[in-house]
Design a protein around this motif. Structure first.
Motif, PDB file in Angstrom:
ATOM      1  N   ASP A  16      28.786  39.451  32.931  1.00 45.43           N
ATOM      2  CA  ASP A  16      29.792  38.843  33.400  1.00 45.43           C
ATOM      3  C   ASP A  16      30.939  39.517  32.930  1.00 45.43           C
ATOM      4  O   ASP A  16      31.300  39.291  31.596  1.00 45.43           O
ATOM      5  CB  ASP A  16      29.847  37.228  32.914  1.00 45.43           C
ATOM      6  CG  ASP A  16      31.175  36.568  33.075  1.00 45.43           C
ATOM      7  OD1 ASP A  16      31.904  36.824  33.803  1.00 45.43           O
ATOM      8  OD2 ASP A  16      31.106  35.232  32.635  1.00 45.43           O
ATOM      9  N   ASN A  18      33.945  38.572  32.829  1.00 51.60           N
ATOM     10  CA  ASN A  18      34.970  37.679  32.095  1.00 51.60           C
ATOM     11  C   ASN A  18      34.769  37.237  30.593  1.00 51.60           C
ATOM     12  O   ASN A  18      35.511  36.855  30.004  1.00 51.60           O
ATOM     13  CB  ASN A  18      35.034  36.314  33.100  1.00 51.60           C
ATOM     14  CG  ASN A  18      35.385  36.551  34.352  1.00 51.60           C
ATOM     15  OD1 ASN A  18      36.498  36.940  34.764  1.00 51.60           O
ATOM     16  ND2 ASN A  18      34.439  36.369  35.411  1.00 51.60           N
ATOM     17  N   ARG A  31      38.155  31.119  27.549  1.00 52.31           N
ATOM     18  CA  ARG A  31      38.683  30.897  28.525  1.00 52.31           C
ATOM     19  C   ARG A  31      38.911  29.387  28.474  1.00 52.31           C
ATOM     20  O   ARG A  31      37.825  28.598  28.620  1.00 52.31           O
ATOM     21  CB  ARG A  31      38.081  31.524  29.761  1.00 52.31           C
ATOM     22  CG  ARG A  31      38.031  33.027  29.608  1.00 52.31           C
ATOM     23  CD  ARG A  31      37.418  33.783  30.815  1.00 52.31           C
ATOM     24  NE  ARG A  31      37.617  34.870  30.727  1.00 52.31           N
ATOM     25  CZ  ARG A  31      38.536  35.836  30.934  1.00 52.31           C
ATOM     26  NH1 ARG A  31      39.911  35.444  31.576  1.00 52.31           N
ATOM     27  NH2 ARG A  31      38.376  37.224  30.906  1.00 52.31           N
ATOM     28  N   GLY A  35      40.706  29.627  33.484  1.00 51.13           N
ATOM     29  CA  GLY A  35      40.336  30.804  33.282  1.00 51.13           C
ATOM     30  C   GLY A  35      41.097  31.765  32.431  1.00 51.13           C
ATOM     31  O   GLY A  35      40.938  32.645  32.267  1.00 51.13           O
ATOM     32  N   ARG A 368      39.919  42.730  28.476  1.00 48.74           N
ATOM     33  CA  ARG A 368      39.602  41.763  29.739  1.00 48.74           C
ATOM     34  C   ARG A 368      40.713  41.446  30.197  1.00 48.74           C
ATOM     35  O   ARG A 368      41.724  41.312  29.695  1.00 48.74           O
ATOM     36  CB  ARG A 368      38.686  40.580  28.911  1.00 48.74           C
ATOM     37  CG  ARG A 368      37.380  40.574  28.433  1.00 48.74           C
ATOM     38  CD  ARG A 368      36.359  40.896  29.750  1.00 48.74           C
ATOM     39  NE  ARG A 368      34.898  41.018  29.318  1.00 48.74           N
ATOM     40  CZ  ARG A 368      34.607  42.312  29.110  1.00 48.74           C
ATOM     41  NH1 ARG A 368      35.138  43.161  29.272  1.00 48.74           N
ATOM     42  NH2 ARG A 368      33.158  42.318  28.689  1.00 48.74           N
ATOM     43  N   ARG A 372      43.395  35.220  34.108  1.00 47.79           N
ATOM     44  CA  ARG A 372      42.485  34.311  35.167  1.00 47.79           C
ATOM     45  C   ARG A 372      40.874  34.950  34.884  1.00 47.79           C
ATOM     46  O   ARG A 372      40.991  36.077  34.073  1.00 47.79           O
ATOM     47  CB  ARG A 372      43.138  34.839  36.571  1.00 47.79           C
ATOM     48  CG  ARG A 372      42.937  36.244  36.731  1.00 47.79           C
ATOM     49  CD  ARG A 372      43.359  36.571  38.181  1.00 47.79           C
ATOM     50  NE  ARG A 372      43.459  37.905  38.359  1.00 47.79           N
ATOM     51  CZ  ARG A 372      42.261  38.707  39.139  1.00 47.79           C
ATOM     52  NH1 ARG A 372      41.280  37.811  39.255  1.00 47.79           N
ATOM     53  NH2 ARG A 372      42.312  39.755  39.298  1.00 47.79           N
ATOM     54  N   ALA A 373      40.134  34.087  35.592  1.00 43.41           N
ATOM     55  CA  ALA A 373      38.972  34.579  35.665  1.00 43.41           C
ATOM     56  C   ALA A 373      38.609  35.307  36.978  1.00 43.41           C
ATOM     57  O   ALA A 373      39.542  34.811  37.854  1.00 43.41           O
ATOM     58  CB  ALA A 373      37.939  33.511  35.351  1.00 43.41           C
ATOM     59  N   SER A 374      37.649  35.848  37.176  1.00 45.11           N
ATOM     60  CA  SER A 374      37.233  36.626  38.482  1.00 45.11           C
ATOM     61  C   SER A 374      35.883  36.520  38.649  1.00 45.11           C
ATOM     62  O   SER A 374      35.025  36.630  38.026  1.00 45.11           O
ATOM     63  CB  SER A 374      37.682  38.129  38.599  1.00 45.11           C
ATOM     64  OG  SER A 374      37.410  38.779  39.699  1.00 45.11           O
ATOM     65  N   SER A 375      35.590  36.372  39.994  1.00 45.01           N
ATOM     66  CA  SER A 375      34.223  36.353  40.463  1.00 45.01           C
ATOM     67  C   SER A 375      33.621  37.681  41.048  1.00 45.01           C
ATOM     68  O   SER A 375      32.783  37.908  41.530  1.00 45.01           O
ATOM     69  CB  SER A 375      34.157  35.391  41.739  1.00 45.01           C
ATOM     70  OG  SER A 375      34.950  35.663  42.800  1.00 45.01           O
ATOM     71  N   PRO A 401      36.729  43.169  36.122  1.00 44.92           N
ATOM     72  CA  PRO A 401      36.509  42.876  37.583  1.00 44.92           C
ATOM     73  C   PRO A 401      37.202  43.809  38.525  1.00 44.92           C
ATOM     74  O   PRO A 401      38.348  44.239  38.305  1.00 44.92           O
ATOM     75  CB  PRO A 401      37.305  41.504  37.737  1.00 44.92           C
ATOM     76  CG  PRO A 401      36.818  40.683  36.331  1.00 44.92           C
ATOM     77  CD  PRO A 401      37.235  42.314  35.370  1.00 44.92           C
ATOM     78  N   ASP A 408      48.459  41.163  36.325  1.00 49.79           N
ATOM     79  CA  ASP A 408      47.408  40.514  35.702  1.00 49.79           C
ATOM     80  C   ASP A 408      47.801  41.083  34.428  1.00 49.79           C
ATOM     81  O   ASP A 408      48.255  42.180  34.171  1.00 49.79           O
ATOM     82  CB  ASP A 408      45.955  41.252  36.002  1.00 49.79           C
ATOM     83  CG  ASP A 408      45.250  40.668  37.229  1.00 49.79           C
ATOM     84  OD1 ASP A 408      45.532  39.784  37.590  1.00 49.79           O
ATOM     85  OD2 ASP A 408      44.401  41.472  37.768  1.00 49.79           O
TER      86      ASP A 408
END
Length: 468
Positions: A16, A18, A31, A35, A368, A372-375, A401, A408
């Motif tokens: 992961d 994130n 987070r 996120g 990192r 935001r978080a990312s998929s 990511p 960002d």
């Protein structure tokens, strides 16, 4: 995902990209529900909006907790052997008035090495008697000020300094306590250490020279020998190097009669900059070092001294996170033995002016996306700065990511030590602010610079009417 052929062997693609490795990021960093990475209870986007980027963020609670844990660990280890300890925070790692106050409130002394660091500590109302003054080339002005304010101990680094310090103390009618810095021939870095007969460096005296310098100090009417000092390196994991160095230093103590109240073994305790690092718990370091000091003293029939240490990085380093904004992203095709591979360059709005360690020491860091978080799947990147140097690298290799993009926020962990302290105005880039966070609140503890600040120092500009 398989590792990129451009990635160093220690860097494993994360499941992961994130996730925040607990050993690397400040305790409590996480987070939030949106996120965004939060440090000390304050979100990265809120910090960037309020203070701009780059910004160095210090988690006050983490710094204080690490200082207290260090003191407790060494006090407990020393108490088992019936002696005491002195813990000096090494100001060279990062020093400001607020940080000096935190360290003092947590029971630490302060180690300084210049007039500037001395004045910062005094401005923080740290009692001069709780300061140690280092340096291989202390000026007469620095020595005079240190003696005048009553600095607790001055670490002597050359034979000339014995004469210089004795003369200053005599003129002021004072007796100055001193330690003598000794090179034990032990040099330690990370998990390895090297023991030789001599060290080729600018600091201190060799083991063979030490008894002569001790005799010189004892002959001086206005100097009092408080102890011996050594420092074996930086970013050290394990206790082996400290054990060997302590044994060698105690052999000198035995040679000079065993009457040495303080044995200062320096600092250099390592921290985790990446997920591959395994920092030695401070309790393990304290127990291991104190055990060997006690055993070596018993074997030589000499009294167990008070033992002193000078941690800096291990206290303030993990408390720091630097936030940057991404400006550009581009891919570069690189030829490898396995064929071509892609390296993604992520350029941010800081660089070697706020963290020169990668350029100076090939230092590795972790990063990192913080806003935001990312998929997206992880992609190998190199985070670079904005300076006109190909070596302006912030993080040499990291998996972020794949959708990392301009705008960002990128957070770089473990930047509390030797980043802002080594910062510069290269390319006329203003130095960033340092912001302390704790319990959801943030405040500036070192103001950032502006272009106006830089221009104000340029004597080529005509003075304004207000300056005439």
């Amino acid at each position: 995902m398989s590792a990129s052929p451009l990635a160093p062997g220690w860097l494993v693609p994360p499941a992961d990209p994130n996730a925040l490795a607990p050993a690397v990021w400040p305790e409590g960093a996480h987070r939030d529900e949106s996120g965004v990475v939060a440090i000390g209870g304050v979100g990265a986007t809120a910090l960037a909006e309020r203070f701009g980027t780059p910004v160095m963020v210090l988690d006050e609670g983490v710094a204080r907790a690490r200082a207290a844990r260090t003191r407790t660990a060494f006090e407990s280890a020393a108490a088992r052997h019936g002696t005491g300890v002195r813990i000096y925070y090494a100001g060279k790692a990062f020093l400001s008035v607020e940080v000096a106050r935190w360290m003092r409130q947590e029971g630490l002394r302060i180690d300084v090495s210049t007039l500037g660091e001395l004045e910062v500590a005094l401005a923080a109302d740290v009692p001069a008697a709780l300061l140690g003054f280092h340096g291989n080339n202390k000026s007469v002005t620095e020595i005079e000020r240190a003696v005048e304010v009553g600095v607790g101990s001055i670490i002597i680094d050359s034979e000339i300094e014995v004469e210089r310090l004795a003369a200053v103390a005599a003129r002021q009618g004072r007796t100055q306590r001193v330690l003598i810095r000794v090179n034990t021939g032990v040099h330690a870095e990370t998990h390895d250490f090297l023991a030789t007969a001599h060290e080729d460096q600018k600091f201190g005296f060799s083991l063979g020279q030490a008894p002569h310098i001790v005799a010189r100090v004892r002959e001086a009417d206005h100097l009092e020998l408080e102890g011996l000092h050594c420092h074996i390196g930086s970013q050290i994991f394990g206790t082996d190097g400290f054990r060997e160095s302590a044994a060698r230093l105690l052999q000198v103590v035995a040679q000079i009669g065993g009457d040495v109240p303080v044995l200062n073994l320096g600092g250099g305790f390592g921290i985790a900059y990446t997920s591959a690092d395994r920092a030695t718990p401070i309790e393990e370091l304290a127990d291991g070092i104190l055990d060997v000091v006690a055993a070596e003293c018993a074997a030589r029939g000499i009294p167990l001294p008070v033992v002193a240490f000078e941690p800096g990085r291990s206290i303030i380093g993990p408390a720091g996170v630097t936030l940057y904004e991404v400006g550009t992203v581009k891919d570069v095709t690189v030829d490898t033995e396995q064929g071509t591979a892609n390296r993604r360059y992520v350029s941010v709005d800081g660089g070697m002016s706020d963290n020169p360690r990668p350029a100076l020491y090939d230092a590795q860091y972790s990063a990192r996306i913080a806003s935001r978080a990312s998929s997206d799947a992880p992609e190998l990147v190199r985070v670079v700065g904005k300076h006109c140097e190909s070596g302006d690298i912030v993080v040499d290799a990291e998996y972020l990511p794949a959708d990392v993009a301009p705008g960002d926020l990128v957070a770089v962990a473990a930047t509390g030590a030797y980043c802002h302290a080594l910062s510069s105005n290269y390319n006329h880039v203003p130095r960033p602010p340092v912001v302390a966070v704790r319990d959801g609140a943030a405040r500036v503890i070192v103001r950032g610079e502006s272009i106006a600040d830089l221009l104000a120092r340029d004597a080529g500009l005509a003075p304004s009417r207000g300056d005439e």
